[in-house]
Write a protein that holds these residues in place. Sequence first.
Motif, PDB file in Angstrom:
ATOM      1  N   VAL A   1       0.845  -1.198   0.000  1.00 49.58           N
ATOM      2  CA  VAL A   1       0.000   0.000   0.000  1.00 49.58           C
ATOM      3  C   VAL A   1       0.884   1.253   0.000  1.00 49.58           C
ATOM      4  O   VAL A   1       0.611   2.201  -0.748  1.00 49.58           O
ATOM      5  CB  VAL A   1      -0.977  -0.009   1.196  1.00 49.58           C
ATOM      6  N   LEU A   2       1.931   1.272   0.812  1.00 52.44           N
ATOM      7  CA  LEU A   2       2.832   2.426   0.835  1.00 52.44           C
ATOM      8  C   LEU A   2       3.442   2.677  -0.538  1.00 52.44           C
ATOM      9  O   LEU A   2       3.518   3.827  -0.999  1.00 52.44           O
ATOM     10  CB  LEU A   2       3.935   2.226   1.877  1.00 52.44           C
ATOM     11  N   LEU A   3       3.890   1.617  -1.191  1.00 54.07           N
ATOM     12  CA  LEU A   3       4.486   1.744  -2.514  1.00 54.07           C
ATOM     13  C   LEU A   3       3.480   2.307  -3.514  1.00 54.07           C
ATOM     14  O   LEU A   3       3.796   3.218  -4.292  1.00 54.07           O
ATOM     15  CB  LEU A   3       5.011   0.386  -2.995  1.00 54.07           C
ATOM     16  N   LEU A   4       2.252   1.807  -3.471  1.00 54.65           N
ATOM     17  CA  LEU A   4       1.228   2.306  -4.396  1.00 54.65           C
ATOM     18  C   LEU A   4       0.862   3.748  -4.094  1.00 54.65           C
ATOM     19  O   LEU A   4       0.610   4.530  -5.014  1.00 54.65           O
ATOM     20  CB  LEU A   4      -0.012   1.410  -4.353  1.00 54.65           C
ATOM     21  N   LEU A   5       0.838   4.134  -2.824  1.00 53.48           N
ATOM     22  CA  LEU A   5       0.571   5.539  -2.495  1.00 53.48           C
ATOM     23  C   LEU A   5       1.659   6.445  -3.060  1.00 53.48           C
ATOM     24  O   LEU A   5       1.367   7.529  -3.581  1.00 53.48           O
ATOM     25  CB  LEU A   5       0.435   5.722  -0.984  1.00 53.48           C
ATOM     26  N   ASP A   6       2.912   6.011  -2.987  1.00 56.05           N
ATOM     27  CA  ASP A   6       3.989   6.778  -3.612  1.00 56.05           C
ATOM     28  C   ASP A   6       3.756   6.916  -5.112  1.00 56.05           C
ATOM     29  O   ASP A   6       3.937   7.991  -5.684  1.00 56.05           O
ATOM     30  CB  ASP A   6       5.351   6.123  -3.351  1.00 56.05           C
ATOM     31  N   CYS A   7       3.356   5.831  -5.749  1.00 51.78           N
ATOM     32  CA  CYS A   7       3.080   5.871  -7.194  1.00 51.78           C
ATOM     33  C   CYS A   7       1.941   6.834  -7.507  1.00 51.78           C
ATOM     34  O   CYS A   7       2.028   7.632  -8.445  1.00 51.78           O
ATOM     35  CB  CYS A   7       2.715   4.476  -7.715  1.00 51.78           C
ATOM     36  N   LEU A   8       0.875   6.765  -6.720  1.00 54.09           N
ATOM     37  CA  LEU A   8      -0.274   7.637  -6.952  1.00 54.09           C
ATOM     38  C   LEU A   8       0.095   9.107  -6.734  1.00 54.09           C
ATOM     39  O   LEU A   8      -0.402   9.989  -7.428  1.00 54.09           O
ATOM     40  CB  LEU A   8      -1.445   7.229  -6.063  1.00 54.09           C
ATOM     41  N   GLU A   9       0.995   9.359  -5.780  1.00 53.39           N
ATOM     42  CA  GLU A   9       1.460  10.724  -5.577  1.00 53.39           C
ATOM     43  C   GLU A   9       2.269  11.186  -6.790  1.00 53.39           C
ATOM     44  O   GLU A   9       2.073  12.297  -7.292  1.00 53.39           O
ATOM     45  CB  GLU A   9       2.312  10.831  -4.307  1.00 53.39           C
ATOM     46  N   ASP A  10       3.157  10.335  -7.275  1.00 57.60           N
ATOM     47  CA  ASP A  10       3.954  10.677  -8.457  1.00 57.60           C
ATOM     48  C   ASP A  10       3.062  10.990  -9.655  1.00 57.60           C
ATOM     49  O   ASP A  10       3.389  11.847 -10.471  1.00 57.60           O
ATOM     50  CB  ASP A  10       4.904   9.537  -8.829  1.00 57.60           C
ATOM     51  N   GLU A  11       1.940  10.290  -9.760  1.00 59.63           N
ATOM     52  CA  GLU A  11       1.006  10.496 -10.870  1.00 59.63           C
ATOM     53  C   GLU A  11       0.094  11.701 -10.658  1.00 59.63           C
ATOM     54  O   GLU A  11      -0.717  12.030 -11.510  1.00 59.63           O
ATOM     55  CB  GLU A  11       0.146   9.244 -11.067  1.00 59.63           C
ATOM     56  N   GLY A  12       0.194  12.337  -9.484  1.00 61.89           N
ATOM     57  CA  GLY A  12      -0.657  13.478  -9.182  1.00 61.89           C
ATOM     58  C   GLY A  12      -2.076  13.081  -8.800  1.00 61.89           C
ATOM     59  O   GLY A  12      -2.986  13.901  -8.827  1.00 61.89           O
ATOM     60  N   LEU A  13      -2.264  11.828  -8.419  1.00 64.47           N
ATOM     61  CA  LEU A  13      -3.594  11.329  -8.081  1.00 64.47           C
ATOM     62  C   LEU A  13      -3.897  11.421  -6.597  1.00 64.47           C
ATOM     63  O   LEU A  13      -5.052  11.350  -6.199  1.00 64.47           O
ATOM     64  CB  LEU A  13      -3.750   9.887  -8.567  1.00 64.47           C
ATOM     65  N   VAL A  14      -2.868  11.562  -5.776  1.00 63.08           N
ATOM     66  CA  VAL A  14      -3.057  11.751  -4.336  1.00 63.08           C
ATOM     67  C   VAL A  14      -2.039  12.798  -3.883  1.00 63.08           C
ATOM     68  O   VAL A  14      -0.930  12.862  -4.413  1.00 63.08           O
ATOM     69  CB  VAL A  14      -2.907  10.429  -3.548  1.00 63.08           C
ATOM     70  N   ASP A  15      -2.446  13.620  -2.949  1.00 64.64           N
ATOM     71  CA  ASP A  15      -1.575  14.626  -2.363  1.00 64.64           C
ATOM     72  C   ASP A  15      -1.277  14.160  -0.940  1.00 64.64           C
ATOM     73  O   ASP A  15      -2.126  14.276  -0.050  1.00 64.64           O
ATOM     74  CB  ASP A  15      -2.288  15.985  -2.372  1.00 64.64           C
ATOM     75  N   LEU A  16      -0.101  13.595  -0.743  1.00 63.78           N
ATOM     76  CA  LEU A  16       0.225  13.032   0.565  1.00 63.78           C
ATOM     77  C   LEU A  16       0.358  14.104   1.638  1.00 63.78           C
ATOM     78  O   LEU A  16       0.088  13.833   2.813  1.00 63.78           O
ATOM     79  CB  LEU A  16       1.484  12.167   0.480  1.00 63.78           C
ATOM     80  N   ASP A  17       0.736  15.319   1.280  1.00 63.82           N
ATOM     81  CA  ASP A  17       0.767  16.393   2.273  1.00 63.82           C
ATOM     82  C   ASP A  17      -0.655  16.692   2.754  1.00 63.82           C
ATOM     83  O   ASP A  17      -0.886  16.863   3.952  1.00 63.82           O
ATOM     84  CB  ASP A  17       1.409  17.659   1.693  1.00 63.82           C
ATOM     85  N   ALA A  18      -1.604  16.734   1.828  1.00 68.42           N
ATOM     86  CA  ALA A  18      -3.006  16.957   2.208  1.00 68.42           C
ATOM     87  C   ALA A  18      -3.523  15.781   3.033  1.00 68.42           C
ATOM     88  O   ALA A  18      -4.281  15.964   3.988  1.00 68.42           O
ATOM     89  CB  ALA A  18      -3.865  17.157   0.966  1.00 68.42           C
ATOM     90  N   ALA A  19      -3.102  14.565   2.680  1.00 65.82           N
ATOM     91  CA  ALA A  19      -3.519  13.378   3.434  1.00 65.82           C
ATOM     92  C   ALA A  19      -2.966  13.423   4.859  1.00 65.82           C
ATOM     93  O   ALA A  19      -3.673  13.079   5.818  1.00 65.82           O
ATOM     94  CB  ALA A  19      -3.055  12.111   2.730  1.00 65.82           C
ATOM     95  N   ARG A  20      -1.728  13.862   5.011  1.00 69.86           N
ATOM     96  CA  ARG A  20      -1.142  13.989   6.346  1.00 69.86           C
ATOM     97  C   ARG A  20      -1.906  15.018   7.176  1.00 69.86           C
ATOM     98  O   ARG A  20      -2.170  14.811   8.355  1.00 69.86           O
ATOM     99  CB  ARG A  20       0.336  14.378   6.242  1.00 69.86           C
TER     100      ARG A  20
END
Length: 112
Positions: free
Chosen positions: A69-88
């Motif tokens: 899941v962590l790896l996929l979240l990194d991928c989704l962030e790279d693709e601009g599909l998730v904003d991990l700063d906003a998620a934090r």
Amino acid sequence: MLIEKSKREQSQLLEIQTLLGPDELLGQATEECCELGQALQKLRRALKGTTPVTAGQARAKMNEEAGDVLLLLDCLEDEGLVDLDAARESARRKLQRWYGRTFGKEEACGQA
């Protein structure tokens, strides 16, 4: 970024992301999240002693799925599909709300 990666690993991940594309990454993330949910339930049962799987085995499986899941979240962030700063930031707000509900301290909600 959730996982520190070497330049080689980052390059490899970018190649994978380019080949798979956003749609497949979203599908893979969905699958991995479901597998993490199953692993969490298995660990819960192992800790209660209601499954033949040991807590150690269940924890190892949970760690594996969490890593996916962590790896996929990194991928989704790279693709601009998730904003991990906003998620934090969302997690920080939810922590305060969770604390308030758990301990009956509603005034704690929303405070940083």
